[in-house]
Scaffold this active site. Structure first.
Site, PDB file in Angstrom:
ATOM      1  CG  HIS A 158      50.166  38.014  39.114  1.00 41.88           C
ATOM      2  ND1 HIS A 158      50.950  37.167  38.378  1.00 41.88           N
ATOM      3  CD2 HIS A 158      48.935  37.979  38.535  1.00 41.88           C
ATOM      4  CE1 HIS A 158      50.236  36.635  37.382  1.00 41.88           C
ATOM      5  NE2 HIS A 158      49.013  37.128  37.456  1.00 41.88           N
ATOM      6  CD  GLU A 214      53.895  36.473  43.082  1.00 42.60           C
ATOM      7  OE1 GLU A 214      54.061  35.245  43.006  1.00 42.60           O
ATOM      8  OE2 GLU A 214      52.886  37.051  42.635  1.00 42.60           O
ATOM      9  CB  CYS A 252      53.568  33.673  36.704  1.00 42.36           C
ATOM     10  SG  CYS A 252      53.869  35.456  36.703  1.00 42.36           S
ATOM     11  CB  CYS A 302      55.456  36.954  39.780  1.00 49.89           C
ATOM     12  SG  CYS A 302      53.932  37.906  39.552  1.00 49.89           S
TER      13      CYS A 302
END
Length: 143
Positions: free
Chosen positions: A50, A52, A73, A83
């Site tokens: 992801h 992040e 998330c 995240c």
């Protein structure tokens, strides 16, 4: 600089992988400390890692502000660290989010987790732009 300026940059970062992240949205994350961008990341092709996670690699982000185009998330299908937990552990002081994530693995839980940990969270900066950028994702999860 304003939150909108940095969120616009996060949207530009997210655009790099639009259409290449499978069923996941293309998310951008820009981390700002003392008024300067110190890191940025985009969701990888295929949807992992992801944005992040990418942005947090190798940067000292303690006390910084993260601008994220979609709510971080709170849970992962793989069981990996979420995240929102990555941002908390890294010591980010503030997270500015364009749009809340309607997916069941976020849907406000990422926001709640960060706030409970003492991270200042703001939601809705350039929300319409973020929703437009990932329109298919929102259509799929908002019923």
């Amino acid at each position: 600089m304003s939150d909108e300026v940095f969120m616009r940059r996060a949207l530009d970062v997210a655009a790099r992988n639009s259409g290449a992240t499978g069923g996941n949205p293309s998310v951008g994350c820009v981390i700002v400390k003392d008024g300067a961008v110190i890191a940025e990341g985009v969701t990888d092709a295929g949807g992992r890692p992801h944005a992040e996670e990418r942005a947090l690699q190798g940067a000292d982000v303690r006390g910084a502000t993260a601008y994220v185009t979609l709510e971080p998330c709170a849970k992962r299908t793989s069981g990996a660290v979420s995240c929102s937990d990555h941002l908390i552990s890294a010591g980010v002081a503030r997270v500015v989010i364009a749009a809340r994530d309607p997916h069941p693995f976020a849907d406000g839980a990422g926001i709640a987790r960060m706030r409970a940990a003492g991270v200042a969270v703001e939601v809705g900066v350039l929300e319409a732009d973020a929703r437009s950028q990932n329109a298919a994702f929102f259509a799929r999860w908002e019923k």
